[in-house]
Design an enzyme around this catalytic site. Structure first.
Site, PDB file in Angstrom:
ATOM      1  N   ASP A  30      52.325  64.431  75.020  1.00  0.00           N
ATOM      2  CA  ASP A  30      52.925  63.131  74.688  1.00  0.00           C
ATOM      3  C   ASP A  30      54.245  63.264  73.941  1.00  0.00           C
ATOM      4  O   ASP A  30      54.610  62.390  73.146  1.00  0.00           O
ATOM      5  CB  ASP A  30      51.960  62.273  73.840  1.00  0.00           C
ATOM      6  CG  ASP A  30      50.596  62.162  74.494  1.00  0.00           C
ATOM      7  OD1 ASP A  30      50.566  62.012  75.726  1.00  0.00           O
ATOM      8  OD2 ASP A  30      49.579  62.231  73.779  1.00  0.00           O
ATOM      9  N   GLY A  32      57.197  63.186  75.214  1.00  0.00           N
ATOM     10  CA  GLY A  32      58.299  62.446  75.845  1.00  0.00           C
ATOM     11  C   GLY A  32      58.918  63.240  76.984  1.00  0.00           C
ATOM     12  O   GLY A  32      60.095  63.048  77.311  1.00  0.00           O
ATOM     13  N   LYS A  33      58.102  64.090  77.628  1.00  0.00           N
ATOM     14  CA  LYS A  33      58.621  64.911  78.734  1.00  0.00           C
ATOM     15  C   LYS A  33      59.068  64.034  79.896  1.00  0.00           C
ATOM     16  O   LYS A  33      60.021  64.362  80.587  1.00  0.00           O
ATOM     17  CB  LYS A  33      57.535  65.880  79.232  1.00  0.00           C
ATOM     18  CG  LYS A  33      57.119  66.900  78.195  1.00  0.00           C
ATOM     19  CD  LYS A  33      55.988  67.763  78.701  1.00  0.00           C
ATOM     20  CE  LYS A  33      54.681  67.037  78.865  1.00  0.00           C
ATOM     21  NZ  LYS A  33      54.060  66.556  77.643  1.00  0.00           N
ATOM     22  N   GLY A  57      50.182  61.399  81.339  1.00  0.00           N
ATOM     23  CA  GLY A  57      50.742  60.079  81.580  1.00  0.00           C
ATOM     24  C   GLY A  57      52.186  60.117  81.121  1.00  0.00           C
ATOM     25  O   GLY A  57      52.455  60.350  79.951  1.00  0.00           O
ATOM     26  N   HIS A  58      53.103  59.990  82.047  1.00  0.00           N
ATOM     27  CA  HIS A  58      54.521  60.080  81.702  1.00  0.00           C
ATOM     28  C   HIS A  58      55.164  58.698  81.832  1.00  0.00           C
ATOM     29  O   HIS A  58      55.130  58.094  82.891  1.00  0.00           O
ATOM     30  CB  HIS A  58      55.212  61.118  82.588  1.00  0.00           C
ATOM     31  CG  HIS A  58      54.720  62.516  82.324  1.00  0.00           C
ATOM     32  ND1 HIS A  58      54.973  63.581  83.141  1.00  0.00           N
ATOM     33  CD2 HIS A  58      53.981  63.011  81.316  1.00  0.00           C
ATOM     34  CE1 HIS A  58      54.418  64.674  82.639  1.00  0.00           C
ATOM     35  NE2 HIS A  58      53.800  64.334  81.526  1.00  0.00           N
ATOM     36  N   THR A  59      55.697  58.215  80.721  1.00  0.00           N
ATOM     37  CA  THR A  59      56.264  56.865  80.700  1.00  0.00           C
ATOM     38  C   THR A  59      57.781  56.929  80.788  1.00  0.00           C
ATOM     39  O   THR A  59      58.415  57.701  80.066  1.00  0.00           O
ATOM     40  CB  THR A  59      55.867  56.152  79.390  1.00  0.00           C
ATOM     41  OG1 THR A  59      54.460  56.245  79.253  1.00  0.00           O
ATOM     42  CG2 THR A  59      56.273  54.693  79.391  1.00  0.00           C
ATOM     43  N   THR A 146      39.985  63.398  78.333  1.00  0.00           N
ATOM     44  CA  THR A 146      40.420  62.121  78.888  1.00  0.00           C
ATOM     45  C   THR A 146      39.369  61.554  79.844  1.00  0.00           C
ATOM     46  O   THR A 146      39.535  60.434  80.345  1.00  0.00           O
ATOM     47  CB  THR A 146      41.751  62.278  79.648  1.00  0.00           C
ATOM     48  OG1 THR A 146      41.544  63.243  80.700  1.00  0.00           O
ATOM     49  CG2 THR A 146      42.876  62.755  78.743  1.00  0.00           C
ATOM     50  N   ARG A 160      35.049  79.395  92.425  1.00  0.00           N
ATOM     51  CA  ARG A 160      35.155  79.421  93.898  1.00  0.00           C
ATOM     52  C   ARG A 160      34.238  78.388  94.557  1.00  0.00           C
ATOM     53  O   ARG A 160      33.668  78.610  95.607  1.00  0.00           O
ATOM     54  CB  ARG A 160      34.876  80.831  94.469  1.00  0.00           C
ATOM     55  CG  ARG A 160      36.027  81.809  94.422  1.00  0.00           C
ATOM     56  CD  ARG A 160      36.533  82.205  93.080  1.00  0.00           C
ATOM     57  NE  ARG A 160      35.561  82.586  92.092  1.00  0.00           N
ATOM     58  CZ  ARG A 160      35.126  83.816  91.852  1.00  0.00           C
ATOM     59  NH1 ARG A 160      35.600  84.810  92.540  1.00  0.00           N
ATOM     60  NH2 ARG A 160      34.262  84.070  90.892  1.00  0.00           N
ATOM     61  N   GLN A 241      50.991  67.955  79.606  1.00  0.00           N
ATOM     62  CA  GLN A 241      50.324  68.280  78.342  1.00  0.00           C
ATOM     63  C   GLN A 241      51.300  69.052  77.436  1.00  0.00           C
ATOM     64  O   GLN A 241      52.498  68.863  77.578  1.00  0.00           O
ATOM     65  CB  GLN A 241      49.019  69.064  78.559  1.00  0.00           C
ATOM     66  CG  GLN A 241      47.888  68.249  79.176  1.00  0.00           C
ATOM     67  CD  GLN A 241      47.990  68.086  80.676  1.00  0.00           C
ATOM     68  OE1 GLN A 241      48.197  69.036  81.386  1.00  0.00           O
ATOM     69  NE2 GLN A 241      47.842  66.875  81.146  1.00  0.00           N
ATOM     70  N   ARG A 322      46.953  57.468  68.843  1.00  0.00           N
ATOM     71  CA  ARG A 322      47.248  58.882  68.590  1.00  0.00           C
ATOM     72  C   ARG A 322      47.161  59.216  67.108  1.00  0.00           C
ATOM     73  O   ARG A 322      47.579  58.414  66.272  1.00  0.00           O
ATOM     74  CB  ARG A 322      48.639  59.234  69.118  1.00  0.00           C
ATOM     75  CG  ARG A 322      48.708  59.140  70.625  1.00  0.00           C
ATOM     76  CD  ARG A 322      50.104  59.468  71.153  1.00  0.00           C
ATOM     77  NE  ARG A 322      50.151  59.250  72.584  1.00  0.00           N
ATOM     78  CZ  ARG A 322      51.192  58.748  73.236  1.00  0.00           C
ATOM     79  NH1 ARG A 322      52.291  58.430  72.594  1.00  0.00           N
ATOM     80  NH2 ARG A 322      51.147  58.588  74.543  1.00  0.00           N
ATOM     81  N   LEU A 349      63.392  60.317  67.384  1.00  0.00           N
ATOM     82  CA  LEU A 349      64.036  60.459  66.069  1.00  0.00           C
ATOM     83  C   LEU A 349      64.115  59.097  65.384  1.00  0.00           C
ATOM     84  O   LEU A 349      63.956  58.991  64.172  1.00  0.00           O
ATOM     85  CB  LEU A 349      65.442  61.053  66.234  1.00  0.00           C
ATOM     86  CG  LEU A 349      66.145  61.395  64.922  1.00  0.00           C
ATOM     87  CD1 LEU A 349      65.541  62.645  64.296  1.00  0.00           C
ATOM     88  CD2 LEU A 349      67.643  61.574  65.105  1.00  0.00           C
TER      89      LEU A 349
END
Ligand code: IMP
Length: 452
Positions: A30, A32-33, A57-59, A146, A160, A241, A322, A349
């Protein structure tokens, strides 16, 4: 002949002689990628997701539109890109198909732009059930996953017993394989957990039709990606992640089940380490974590220095609040070495703007001794006390700053201190969720272009 806009963008990008860049989380996810990938994607032609699943989850916020992506790389929002989902991922086909349909409905055409590795493993309904059942049974050993079936799917892969997209789209093979695997899984569900078995016919019918839908997107794209890199086309790898959720080097057992560090991204995408030019670590200006596990610089109750709503600190995938803490420079320095980070992107920031003072964790006190690493055992981390350096806050908004020079002096001091403690430069600073609320101090692609 007139160039199309697409051809023009491709030519312009190629002229920049772009390299390959990995964007990786340097904390517990989380960071901010998604936003950083989206910003860098304007200079990229190929974007790759290589590990994890829809636990991520990428926002991305573009204008007033918010996009939440779980599987498809955030770079898809730039129409000139080609996007790839690699062999190291685990895919919930419901989520994947819904994401494709949703993007298509918004006018993003995906056919011919999205490629999915046939070697990627499928998350079946029994994986999700077993994830939740095991968590409930584990009591205080629960990870607070999750619940998306990630661990059980990777466990079957290692055992396998997994089923990949390659098998799904093979009508001679899939029914037999599913029957054999489901027989074992149903035994687990009924005998170990006392729940109802899954119907073979229903799962077969449902997944066969999902396979038909996804077939046009399947492509063993690794050689194509390799050739593209040799051809000096730039490639962006989007990690999921974060470093301390890594199954090898994270705060085990409170981790996810994939290799989240940069080398895992190479392995999951099928790319050799020498073909990576730059690794950019994304870190929040403070720290957050969701789920159980060690978090030495965590703050609780009245020490919490953010407003969770304003700072958008609820999980994109599960909506969980979080946990929050100060920036942990000890862990960040470790992330530099585990990933081979060449630079950091510092996000959020602006969340620190109102604070009088800001702390950075620079060491730990463990049984009276100072140390610069976490204890090996997660349970010992309970006895770790953070040692803080205290800096004064800048108490003014950074949201409107467009260049590094415009940042308040005390914010610059904070960034310089992080650089000193971690030994790498901060090349990008995010001061808000929007694309334009980003200060690029050193563009990784531009920097590498100069070196080539
Ligand atoms: P799993 O990946 O669902 O098995 O969850 C294992 C741990 O990793 C849990 O503590 C999750 O909260 C955490 N986790 C998994 N994916 C993410 C993510 O994308 N961001 C933050 N935490 C995550």
């Amino acid at each position: 002949m007139n160039e199309s806009i697409f051809q023009q963008v491709c030519r312009e990008i190629k002229e920049l002689i772009m390299p390959s860049v990995i964007v990786v989380g340097a904390q517990w996810g989380d960071e901010g990628k998604g936003k950083v990938t989206d910003v860098l994607a304007s200079n990229a032609m190929h974007i790759v997701r290589a590990q994890g699943g829809n636990n991520a989850g990428h926002t991305v916020l573009i204008g007033s539109n918010e996009y939440k992506l779980h599987l498809i790389p955030s770079g898809i929002l730039h129409p000139h890109t080609q996007c790839y989902i690699g062999a190291g991922t685990v895919l919930d086909l419901d989520v994947l198909i819904k994401e494709i349909e949703w993007l298509e409905s918004l006018g993003h055409s995906l056919q011919g732009r999205l490629w999915i590795s046939p070697e990627a493993h499928i998350i079946f309904p029994y994986h999700k059930q077993l994830d939740i059942l095991l968590e409930n049974k584990k009591g205080n050993l629960a990870v607070e996953t999750t619940g998306r079936g990630i661990g059980p799917c990777y466990a079957d892969k290692a055992n396998r017993l997994g089923i990949r997209l390659a098998e799904l789209v093979c009508p001679n093979h899939f029914p037999k394989l599913l029957k054999a695997v489901l027989c074992l899984k149903n035994e687990e569900l009924t005998q170990l957990y006392g729940v109802k078995p899954l119907s073979y016919e229903a799962v077969l019918a449902e997944y066969t039709s999902k396979g038909i839908f996804l077939n046009p997107y399947l492509n063993s794209f690794e050689s194509h990606l390799y050739e593209s890199m040799k051809n000096n086309e730039n490639v962006l790898f989007e990690g999921a992640q974060g470093t301390f959720l890594d199954v090898n080097f994270g705060t085990y057992p409170f981790v996810t089940s994939s290799i989240t560090i940069a080398s895992g991204i190479c392995a999951g995408a099928g790319i050799g380490p020498c073909d990576i030019d730059h690794v950019l670590g994304v870190a929040k200006a403070y720290t957050t974590r969701v789920g159980n596990g060690p978090f030495p610089s965590e703050v609780i109750k009245e020490e919490v220095f953010i407003d969770h709503e304003q700072a958008r600190e609820y999980g994109t995938t599960t909506g969980r609040k979080r946990r929050v803490g100060w920036l942990d420079a000890v862990l960040l320095k470790k992330a530099v070495s585990l990933n081979g980070l060449q630079a950091l992107a510092l996000t959020k920031l602006d969340v620190l703007d109102p604070l009088d003072t800001i702390k950075i964790c620079i060491a730990y006190r463990f049984h009276g001794r100072m140390q610069h690493h976490l204890p090996r055992l997660a349970q010992d981390c309970e006895w770790v006390e953070p040692v803080y350096e205290i800096l004064s806050g800048w108490k003014t908004s950074t949201r409107e700053c467009k260049e590094g020079a415009e940042l308040p002096e005390k914010a610059k001091n904070y960034i310089r201190r992080i650089e000193m403690l971690c030994g790498v430069p901060v090349n990008l600073v995010s001061v808000g969720p929007k694309r334009e609320e980003t200060i690029i101090l050193q563009h990784p692609f531009e920097e590498l272009k100069k070196r080539k």
